[in-house]
Motif scaffolding. Sequence first.
Motif, PDB file in Angstrom:
ATOM      1  N   THR A   1       0.874  -1.224  -0.089  1.00  0.00           N
ATOM      2  CA  THR A   1      -0.039  -0.013   0.005  1.00  0.00           C
ATOM      3  C   THR A   1       0.853   1.196   0.092  1.00  0.00           C
ATOM      4  O   THR A   1       1.625   1.545   0.688  1.00  0.00           O
ATOM      5  CB  THR A   1      -0.800   0.024   1.024  1.00  0.00           C
ATOM      6  OG1 THR A   1      -1.793  -1.097   1.336  1.00  0.00           O
ATOM      7  CG2 THR A   1      -1.834   1.262   1.180  1.00  0.00           C
ATOM      8  N   HIS A   2       0.515   2.331  -0.885  1.00  0.00           N
ATOM      9  CA  HIS A   2       1.390   3.265  -1.075  1.00  0.00           C
ATOM     10  C   HIS A   2       0.254   4.765  -0.740  1.00  0.00           C
ATOM     11  O   HIS A   2      -0.877   4.395  -1.104  1.00  0.00           O
ATOM     12  CB  HIS A   2       2.005   3.564  -2.585  1.00  0.00           C
ATOM     13  CG  HIS A   2       2.909   2.523  -2.862  1.00  0.00           C
ATOM     14  ND1 HIS A   2       4.166   2.803  -2.810  1.00  0.00           N
ATOM     15  CD2 HIS A   2       2.831   1.259  -3.300  1.00  0.00           C
ATOM     16  CE1 HIS A   2       5.047   1.688  -3.000  1.00  0.00           C
ATOM     17  NE2 HIS A   2       3.978   0.667  -3.346  1.00  0.00           N
ATOM     18  N   THR A   3       0.942   5.472  -0.409  1.00  0.00           N
ATOM     19  CA  THR A   3      -0.119   6.756  -0.278  1.00  0.00           C
ATOM     20  C   THR A   3       0.445   7.768  -1.405  1.00  0.00           C
ATOM     21  O   THR A   3       1.553   8.103  -1.586  1.00  0.00           O
ATOM     22  CB  THR A   3       0.545   7.815   1.345  1.00  0.00           C
ATOM     23  OG1 THR A   3       0.115   6.512   2.357  1.00  0.00           O
ATOM     24  CG2 THR A   3      -0.435   8.841   1.198  1.00  0.00           C
ATOM     25  N   ALA A   4      -0.642   8.280  -2.086  1.00  0.00           N
ATOM     26  CA  ALA A   4      -0.464   9.322  -3.061  1.00  0.00           C
ATOM     27  C   ALA A   4      -1.160  10.413  -2.809  1.00  0.00           C
ATOM     28  O   ALA A   4      -2.473  10.429  -2.276  1.00  0.00           O
ATOM     29  CB  ALA A   4      -0.971   8.746  -4.195  1.00  0.00           C
ATOM     30  N   TYR A   5      -0.426  11.670  -3.050  1.00  0.00           N
ATOM     31  CA  TYR A   5      -1.207  12.996  -2.518  1.00  0.00           C
ATOM     32  C   TYR A   5      -2.030  13.437  -3.802  1.00  0.00           C
ATOM     33  O   TYR A   5      -1.481  13.351  -4.989  1.00  0.00           O
ATOM     34  CB  TYR A   5       0.025  13.805  -2.351  1.00  0.00           C
ATOM     35  CG  TYR A   5       0.431  13.401  -0.802  1.00  0.00           C
ATOM     36  CD1 TYR A   5      -0.122  13.852   0.410  1.00  0.00           C
ATOM     37  CD2 TYR A   5       1.708  12.575  -0.771  1.00  0.00           C
ATOM     38  CE1 TYR A   5       0.254  13.334   1.690  1.00  0.00           C
ATOM     39  CE2 TYR A   5       2.065  12.263   0.532  1.00  0.00           C
ATOM     40  CZ  TYR A   5       1.306  12.863   1.690  1.00  0.00           C
ATOM     41  OH  TYR A   5       1.956  12.235   2.902  1.00  0.00           O
ATOM     42  N   VAL A   6      -2.933  14.478  -3.422  1.00  0.00           N
ATOM     43  CA  VAL A   6      -3.608  14.781  -4.687  1.00  0.00           C
ATOM     44  C   VAL A   6      -3.104  16.130  -5.092  1.00  0.00           C
ATOM     45  O   VAL A   6      -3.009  15.976  -6.400  1.00  0.00           O
ATOM     46  CB  VAL A   6      -5.045  15.335  -3.925  1.00  0.00           C
ATOM     47  CG1 VAL A   6      -5.812  16.097  -5.012  1.00  0.00           C
ATOM     48  CG2 VAL A   6      -6.075  14.105  -3.640  1.00  0.00           C
ATOM     49  N   GLU A   7      -2.535  16.750  -4.347  1.00  0.00           N
ATOM     50  CA  GLU A   7      -1.942  18.071  -4.951  1.00  0.00           C
ATOM     51  C   GLU A   7      -0.587  17.805  -5.669  1.00  0.00           C
ATOM     52  O   GLU A   7       0.128  16.771  -5.333  1.00  0.00           O
ATOM     53  CB  GLU A   7      -1.853  18.964  -3.766  1.00  0.00           C
ATOM     54  CG  GLU A   7      -3.079  19.459  -3.386  1.00  0.00           C
ATOM     55  CD  GLU A   7      -3.935  20.204  -4.349  1.00  0.00           C
ATOM     56  OE1 GLU A   7      -3.559  20.950  -5.133  1.00  0.00           O
ATOM     57  OE2 GLU A   7      -5.237  19.855  -4.104  1.00  0.00           O
TER      58      GLU A   7
END
Length: 279
Positions: free
Chosen positions: A251-257
Motif C-alpha cells: 500500500t502506497h500513499t499518493a497525494y492529490v496536490e
Amino acid sequence: MTLIAHITDLHLRPRGLPCYRVSDTNMLAERAMAALRALQPRPDAVVITGDLTDRSDPREYAVARNLLARLDLPVFIVPGNHDSTDDMRREMDAFLGPVNANTGKICYSTDIGDIRLVALDTHMPGKPTGEIGKDQLLWLQKELSAHPKPTLIALHHPPALSGIAHMDAIGLIDAPALAEVIQPHAHVERLLCGHLHRPIISGFAGKIMTLAPSTCHQVVLDLTENGPAHFNFEPAAFFLHRYTQETGTVTHTAYVESYPGPYDFFSDPGVTWPGDDAT
C-alpha cells in the motif's frame, strides 16, 4: 500486477454549497479525480469506501455520477453513514457490483485482475455508527470460503479502534463478529476503510486494516481522552494498493496536490559519497 486506487469520504454537496460552511468538497473532489486520471500506470479500478455524499441528497449523487463518469475507470462504491443504502442503490447503480439482494444491503464481490474485491455495507439509517449485520456476515463467510483468491474487503466503518475518541465512539458496532469471520481466511490481504478522514494502518483479526485519508478535509489528530471533534485541511491523499504474486499487497500513499520536483539526486560540487560515480 493489479493496481487499485482507494479513495474515501468525498462528502459531495449540491453545486455551490460548501460542507460545514468552509470545505469546498466538490472542488477538492475534482482535484482528486484529476490526480487519479494522471496516474501512470493507470489503476485497474477505483474503490470508494463511503461518504460519497454529505447528506444523501439526489443533487449530490448527480455531482457524483458526473465526476466518476469522467474517470474512465471501473469504479466500485459502498455507502457510508452520510450516504443511504436505498438512495445509493437507486442513484448509483452503475458503480455497484452484482449486489446480493438477500441481505438487504449493498454487498457484492467482483474480480479486479488478480484480486477479488468484497464490498460490505455498514450504513445504519439515521445513525453515525456502523453495522454489518448477521445476514451480511453469513454471506461474507460463504464468499470467503468459496473464493480463496487474494481478497480486499471494502467497508466504510473501520473495525479497529484508532485512539481518536470521538470517532471511535461512532465506529463499527459488530467488529468482534467480523473478526470471527475473517480471521481463519489467510487470503484476506487488506481491509479498506474510510470514515476517520486520516491515514491509519492497524492490525485487525490477524489482517492489515488500511484506513485512507479523505479527499477533502481531515479529522484533527488528537489522541487525548476527550478531544473535541475538529477538522482541518491537511493535504488530501488516497491509497494505491499494488498486488503481485511475489509481494502480495503493498500500500502506497499518493497525494492529490502537485509539489515541486522531481529532482535528480546529486552531491554538492566537489563532494563525493560512497556509491557516487567519481568519474
